[in-house]
Design a protein around this motif. Structure first.
Motif, PDB file in Angstrom:
ATOM      1  N   PHE A   1       0.822  -1.212   0.000  1.00 47.10           N
ATOM      2  CA  PHE A   1       0.000   0.000   0.000  1.00 47.10           C
ATOM      3  C   PHE A   1       0.857   1.263   0.000  1.00 47.10           C
ATOM      4  CE2 PHE A   1      -2.455  -3.390   2.003  1.00 47.10           C
ATOM      5  CZ  PHE A   1      -3.576  -3.399   1.174  1.00 47.10           C
ATOM      6  N   CYS A   2       0.253   2.384  -0.449  1.00 53.88           N
ATOM      7  CA  CYS A   2       0.967   3.664  -0.444  1.00 53.88           C
ATOM      8  C   CYS A   2       1.285   4.061   1.002  1.00 53.88           C
ATOM      9  CB  CYS A   2       0.099   4.775  -1.027  1.00 53.88           C
ATOM     10  SG  CYS A   2      -0.578   4.463  -2.657  1.00 53.88           S
TER      11      CYS A   2
ATOM     12  N   CYS B   1      -8.095  -1.318  -4.347  1.00 56.47           N
ATOM     13  CA  CYS B   1      -6.876  -1.407  -3.551  1.00 56.47           C
ATOM     14  C   CYS B   1      -6.931  -2.550  -2.551  1.00 56.47           C
ATOM     15  CB  CYS B   1      -6.592  -0.073  -2.876  1.00 56.47           C
ATOM     16  SG  CYS B   1      -6.080   1.168  -4.103  1.00 56.47           S
TER      17      CYS B   1
ATOM     18  N   SER C   1     -10.336   4.395  -5.572  1.00 58.61           N
ATOM     19  CA  SER C   1      -8.913   4.725  -5.413  1.00 58.61           C
ATOM     20  C   SER C   1      -8.018   4.094  -6.465  1.00 58.61           C
ATOM     21  CB  SER C   1      -8.430   4.295  -4.030  1.00 58.61           C
ATOM     22  OG  SER C   1      -9.075   5.060  -3.054  1.00 58.61           O
TER      23      SER C   1
ATOM     24  N   PRO D   1      -4.337   9.068   1.120  1.00 57.72           N
ATOM     25  CA  PRO D   1      -3.609  10.318   0.875  1.00 57.72           C
ATOM     26  C   PRO D   1      -3.194  10.489  -0.579  1.00 57.72           C
ATOM     27  CG  PRO D   1      -2.315   8.792   2.253  1.00 57.72           C
ATOM     28  CD  PRO D   1      -3.676   8.203   2.115  1.00 57.72           C
ATOM     29  N   THR D   2      -2.993   9.374  -1.285  1.00 61.27           N
ATOM     30  CA  THR D   2      -2.540   9.477  -2.683  1.00 61.27           C
ATOM     31  C   THR D   2      -3.589  10.170  -3.546  1.00 61.27           C
ATOM     32  OG1 THR D   2      -1.224   7.494  -2.426  1.00 61.27           O
ATOM     33  CG2 THR D   2      -1.777   8.133  -4.679  1.00 61.27           C
TER      34      THR D   2
END
Ligand SMILES: Cc1ncc(C[n+]2csc(CCOP(=O)(O)OP(=O)(O)O)c2C)c(N)n1
Ligand code: SF4
Length: 243
Positions: free
Chosen positions: A19-20, A53, A127, A211-212
């Motif tokens: 994950f980011c 995601c 996302s 947040p991305t």
């Protein structure tokens, strides 16, 4: 043990998170792994993940994992439970998968009181595909497909509240947020125990950071989630403390 493989302190086979940085999925999955371990259900759990995601959790745990087409996780989870009544079925998806393309499956599973647990991650957008508007996008929220702000002045889609209107007596339905990991753990554990007790459908929506696609730094992401918590009330809506 259902150890999250990213937790480098736990296992020599650990590997980096998919994950980011700052993503809420990691918080949720770490707590889900703890629920699975604490309930000692590693050997009988089937983890069912959607497109989105959530699919990045495909090799997160040392448990049987099943991945579906976008929005079809609830339907396949129902099939898995019917074919394996002794298994514990965890369906994991995003708000786009659960509330847009897969909403009919979610409604029917709840309406029929299917004995599965659905964990839905609400970050107010699609996302994986880049941040498009979703049923959960808040009024005036800017997204990649609504750069001037979501046009609706109405409330966004309230999944747990909608499901609680059609849920059976034994169902468990709640909403929490990644800003409170103990509550995330507690509600997911209640949901899984509800399934273990054979009471029927259980559902936890979790407000989570992206947040991305929100294009936020750490402080702004926390502020964004605070705003979400004012729109989407947290708590146990059916079952649990409301019993
Ligand atoms: C049937 C189908 N329609 C559309 C897509 C494209 N698609 C892939 S991921 C995604 C959005 C996922 O958003 P969400 O379910 O909210 O999960 P998130 O990525 O936010 O966790 C879409 C539309 C697809 N893979 N399959
Ligand atoms: S795009 Fe968003 S939801 Fe997906 S991994 Fe990155 S931060 Fe998490």
């Amino acid at each position: 043990m259902a150890q999250p493989r990213f937790a480098s302190s736990i296992k020599s086979s650990s590997k980096p998170s998919n994950f980011c940085p700052g993503c809420g999925h990691s918080i949720i999955l770490k707590n889900l792994g703890k629920v699975i371990s604490d309930l000692k259900i590693e050997k009988k759990t089937i983890f069912s993940i959607d497109i989105g995601c959530s699919l990045l959790a495909w090799d997160f745990f040392d448990i049987d994992t099943f991945q579906t087409h976008h929005g079809r996780t609830t339907a396949t989870a129902v099939g898995q439970k019917r074919g394996n009544p002794d298994a514990i079925i965890l369906a994991y998806m995003g708000d786009g998968g659960g509330y847009a393309i897969g909403l009919q499956n979610l409604i029917h599973a709840c309406y029929r009181n299917e004995n599965i647990t659905v964990i839905l991650v609400n970050n107010t957008i699609f996302s994986m595909t880049g941040g498009q508007m979703a049923p959960t996008t808040m009024p005036r929220e800017a997204t990649d497909t609504s750069p001037d702000g979501c046009f609706t002045e109405d409330a966004p889609f309230f999944g747990p509240e909608m499901l609680s209107n059609i849920a059976h007596e034994g169902a468990y339905i709640a909403r929490t947020a990644v800003s409170s990991p103990p509550q995330v753990y507690h509600y997911m554990k209640n949901a899984v125990e509800n399934q273990m007790d054979g009471k029927g459908f259980s559902f936890v929506e979790i407000l989570s950071y992206c947040p991305t696609n929100w294009k936020t730094n750490a402080k702004q992401a926390v502020d964004f989630l605070d705003k979400m918590k004012k729109v989407f009330p947290l708590g146990e809506i059916k079952g649990g403390a409301t019993k």
